[in-house]
Enzyme design. Structure first.
Site, PDB file in Angstrom:
ATOM      1  N   ASN A  94    -115.702 -24.955  51.342  1.00  0.00           N
ATOM      2  CA  ASN A  94    -114.364 -24.414  51.103  1.00  0.00           C
ATOM      3  C   ASN A  94    -113.988 -23.513  52.269  1.00  0.00           C
ATOM      4  OD1 ASN A  94    -112.035 -23.204  50.192  1.00  0.00           O
ATOM      5  ND2 ASN A  94    -112.821 -22.736  48.147  1.00  0.00           N
ATOM      6  N   ASN A 134    -105.843 -22.918  49.241  1.00  0.00           N
ATOM      7  CA  ASN A 134    -105.400 -24.196  48.677  1.00  0.00           C
ATOM      8  C   ASN A 134    -106.268 -24.647  47.504  1.00  0.00           C
ATOM      9  OD1 ASN A 134    -107.744 -25.371  49.780  1.00  0.00           O
ATOM     10  ND2 ASN A 134    -106.691 -26.059  51.625  1.00  0.00           N
ATOM     11  N   ASP A 135    -107.096 -23.742  46.963  1.00  0.00           N
ATOM     12  CA  ASP A 135    -107.940 -24.115  45.820  1.00  0.00           C
ATOM     13  C   ASP A 135    -107.105 -24.531  44.617  1.00  0.00           C
ATOM     14  OD1 ASP A 135    -110.033 -23.474  47.428  1.00  0.00           O
ATOM     15  OD2 ASP A 135    -110.698 -21.729  46.293  1.00  0.00           O
ATOM     16  N   GLY A 150    -113.028 -26.887  45.097  1.00  0.00           N
ATOM     17  CA  GLY A 150    -112.373 -26.126  46.152  1.00  0.00           C
ATOM     18  C   GLY A 150    -112.717 -26.510  47.569  1.00  0.00           C
ATOM     19  N   ASP A 178    -112.610 -28.460  51.134  1.00  0.00           N
ATOM     20  CA  ASP A 178    -111.411 -28.931  51.830  1.00  0.00           C
ATOM     21  C   ASP A 178    -111.723 -29.342  53.266  1.00  0.00           C
ATOM     22  OD1 ASP A 178    -111.655 -26.430  53.178  1.00  0.00           O
ATOM     23  OD2 ASP A 178    -110.359 -25.473  51.700  1.00  0.00           O
ATOM     24  N   ASP A 228    -112.928 -49.375  49.638  1.00  0.00           N
ATOM     25  CA  ASP A 228    -113.488 -49.213  48.300  1.00  0.00           C
ATOM     26  C   ASP A 228    -113.275 -50.470  47.463  1.00  0.00           C
ATOM     27  OD1 ASP A 228    -114.510 -47.389  46.106  1.00  0.00           O
ATOM     28  OD2 ASP A 228    -112.564 -47.959  45.265  1.00  0.00           O
ATOM     29  N   GLU A 285    -117.019 -52.028  50.604  1.00  0.00           N
ATOM     30  CA  GLU A 285    -117.989 -51.751  49.545  1.00  0.00           C
ATOM     31  C   GLU A 285    -118.204 -53.014  48.717  1.00  0.00           C
ATOM     32  OE1 GLU A 285    -118.627 -49.001  45.552  1.00  0.00           O
ATOM     33  OE2 GLU A 285    -116.647 -49.729  46.129  1.00  0.00           O
TER      34      GLU A 285
END
Length: 651
Positions: free
Chosen positions: A173, A178-179, A199, A201, A366, A395
């Site tokens: 974090n 920006n949490d 949190g 980032d 993905d 994947e």
């Protein structure tokens, strides 16, 4: 009582520095696997209609484009209340012609097809829209200079790299501001819960680039960083709600571009994780569906079967095939129909846009097997056409080398088209290495499974482009899987860093992070100690690592740095020998450098006495440097290996 003990263990061992805060009975329970706040209902499956919302926030996507593209076509999506009334679009800009204007069933969408001829100059153009009985409308659109001049000398993601997988919410974090972001649908932050935001980032990753460089990392794969503005359980990034915006709890578009630039300064590539199979149900395209054919809809919620063999099984029923590709992953993740031409264009152009905007280096795709195969092939072709140095791997969480290879093999193994997919996530080697470390040798099982798996490399056009791994965000952490046995873990890591393919390390493996459980490995998605304000332990700091964390970190760093400078391991040939009495030996060679790797698949110590079977590779060598143990010189004959140990010898 059991769930209470799980919570205490989670707080004390997994998060370490995060104290267990008092739980609000209106929001939380005592289960660390709680998926959503108690006052938040589960998403309900619903049939969607393209009727058009009464109030919409206007959008133009892509937000800009570039001149001198390899493909001169561009399709602009205009989203605005009843924009479909405008059937005429005129552009007065040299080199640009309007080829078509297409509507959807939803009146809030309009698609404008342009041709941007070679030699067109950068600048701001005007789209003049006209409609009967409505005022004319003008939309500005910017064309930028193409960035290809900056690509000189760019190296494609390949066997020379060591990928480090980061779940951004759980790594570090760097910006607590920006949490919790005002206006987002999920306002909760709770590090005591696996399914809640913690949190982490982009700034936290930027702040640790020096740590990663010293570790020997050359590429970063980030779990998806695009906006996931869902009411719950969207920390992982796989429920996109805005294709053109970085999640505000991770940072901004500019912060992502900064990450790419600063990573490049340290010789580290950046890999973006993209999802074509599904999106979050809060995406504006889902809340205001453009047309009936944009998603796969069923009379009632229908889940995918996860049975990839139905795609290639010549005897499969169409019913089973459809369940596999058109079934949903979750009620809050609508399944996209990539056969819809506007949707296909949207996804392809979005990926091109991010690459040119951010200067990132590669994509991990993905749930590759679940999207339409022809679309995926066209995405691969278009992206490699526009950015020749771009790395791509899909994947393929499947069982069996033939099934896995089918997605890369194209017409060579009975595909109807060339897939243009360079590589895949090599789950077959993952299964094989785990089996070798967990079972005693048998005719085809135990250590022999590694041999049999690699013997099928003929199925791939280039097996060196496969990404090899020991764990990831969807499965248990390797340290937990191997019972926290350091000999086995070092053995697995030694094979990971010396086999053919592109090795990938899951964040925190180098300091012995543990975790398992959940439907998709959620129990392993733990915080990196030292990455968050208030953490009592900082395992990013050399002086703070002790015991197991210090031992594993130093081992991986030594092996990774050696690998980075070894031609044999980063571009050399791979030769394996049939395991003899549970002893598996393979060689990597480039020029005058030869690496010998020995793995004892037995539980008891063995000694290498007979060198005769390996003479074609030993070529007279009798001694070597033991990289795995850090010994300058060892005799090859008489070399002793503990049970399940791997030794890496530079001849």
């Amino acid at each position: 009582m059991k769930s209470r003990m799980q919570t205490l263990l989670f707080c004390a061992l997994v998060l370490g520095a995060a104290s267990c805060r008092a739980q609000d009975p209106a929001i939380y329970n005592d289960d660390p696997m709680q998926e959503r706040a108690l006052n938040v209902p589960e998403s309900e499956y619903q049939l969607r209609q393209p009727t058009g919302l009464a109030e919409v926030a206007s959008r133009i996507e892509p937000p800009n484009w570039w001149v001198d593209m390899e493909n001169t076509k561009l399709e602009i999506l205009i989203y605005e209340k009843e924009i479909a009334d405008y059937g005429s679009v005129i552009i007065d800009y040299q080199g640009i012609t309007v080829e078509y204007v297409k509507r959807q069933a939803n009146p809030n969408y309009l698609f404008v097809g342009l041709n941007i001829a070679p030699g067109t100059q950068p600048g701001s153009l005007k789209l003049h829209l006209a409609a009967r009985d409505r005022a004319k409308k003008t939309i500005s659109y910017n064309l930028l200079p193409h960035p290809r001049k900056t690509w000189k000398g760019r190296e494609q993601l390949g066997q020379q790299d060591l990928i480090y997988l980061i779940m951004p919410d759980r790594f570090a974090n760097g910006d607590p501001s920006n949490d919790v972001v005002e206006g987002t649908k999920d306002q909760l932050l709770n590090r005591n819960k696996f399914f809640f935001r913690h949190g982490g980032d982009l700034q936290g990753i930027i702040d640790r680039l020096g740590y990663l460089e010293e570790l020997g990392i050359t590429a970063l794969w980030l779990n998806p960083v695009l906006e996931n503005d869902q009411p719950y359980a969207s920390y992982h990034g796989y429920a996109t709600t805005d294709h053109y915006r970085i999640d505000r709890r991770f940072g901004t578009n500019e912060k992502y571009r900064e990450l790419c630039a600063k990573a490049h300064d340290k010789g580290i590539k950046v890999i973006m994780d993209v999802i074509f199979n599904h999106v979050g149900d809060e995406h504006y395209l889902m809340r205001d569906l453009p047309d009936n054919d944009w998603i796969h809809q069923w009379p009632e919620y229908t889940k995918t079967t996860y049975r990839a063999p139905t795609l290639l099984d010549p005897n499969a029923s169409e019913y089973d095939r459809r369940l596999m590709t058109d079934g949903w992953f979750d009620k809050h993740m609508p399944d996209l129909n990539q056969q819809q031409p506007q949707l296909a264009n949207y996804l392809i152009q979005n990926s091109i846009w991010w690459t040119l905007f951010s200067d990132q280096d590669a994509y991990r795709i993905d749930t590759y097997a679940y999207a339409d195969g022809a679309f995926a092939a066209e995405w691969n072709r278009r992206l490699q056409q526009e950015i020749p140095h771009l790395g791509i791997y899909g994947e393929t969480w499947v069982h069996g080398a033939a099934i896995q290879a089918w997605f890369t093999g194209g017409r060579g193994i009975h595909q109807d088209f060339d897939t243009h997919l360079p590589g895949v996530t090599d789950f077959q080697l993952y299964y094989a290495i785990n089996e070798a470390l967990g079972q005693t040798p048998g005719w085809t099982n135990g250590v022999n499974r590694i041999y049999y798996t690699l013997a099928k490399d003929y199925l791939y056009a280039d097996p060196t482009k496969n990404v090899v791994f020991l764990d990831n965000h969807d499965i248990a952490r390797i340290f937990t899987t191997l019972g926290e046995d350091k000999t086995k873990v070092k053995s697995a890591l030694s094979m990971l860093l010396t086999m053919r393919g592109i090795p990938m390390l899951y964040y925190g493996t180098e300091v012995g992070l543990t975790g398992a459980g959940g439907a998709f490995g959620e129990g392993g998605r733990v915080d990196f100690p030292g990455g968050f304000p208030g953490d009592e332990t900082n395992l990013f700091d050399d002086e703070k690592r002790t015991g197991t964390s210090e031992e594993l970190h130093d081992f991986i760093q030594r092996m990774a740095v050696f690998r980075k400078n070894s031609k044999a391991l980063t571009e050399g040939s791979f030769t394996q020998f049939v395991p003899r009495d549970g002893l598996y030996i393979y060689f990597r060679r480039a020029g005058d450098e030869t690496i010998m790797v020995l793995f004892n698949g037995n539980d008891k110590t063995v000694t290498l006495e007979d060198l005769q079977p390996y003479q074609e590779m030993l070529a007279g060598y009798r001694t070597g440097e033991d990289i795995s143990r850090g010994i300058k010189e060892v005799m090859i004959q008489g070399l002793e290996l503990e049970g399940k140990e791997t030794r890496v010898i530079k001849l």
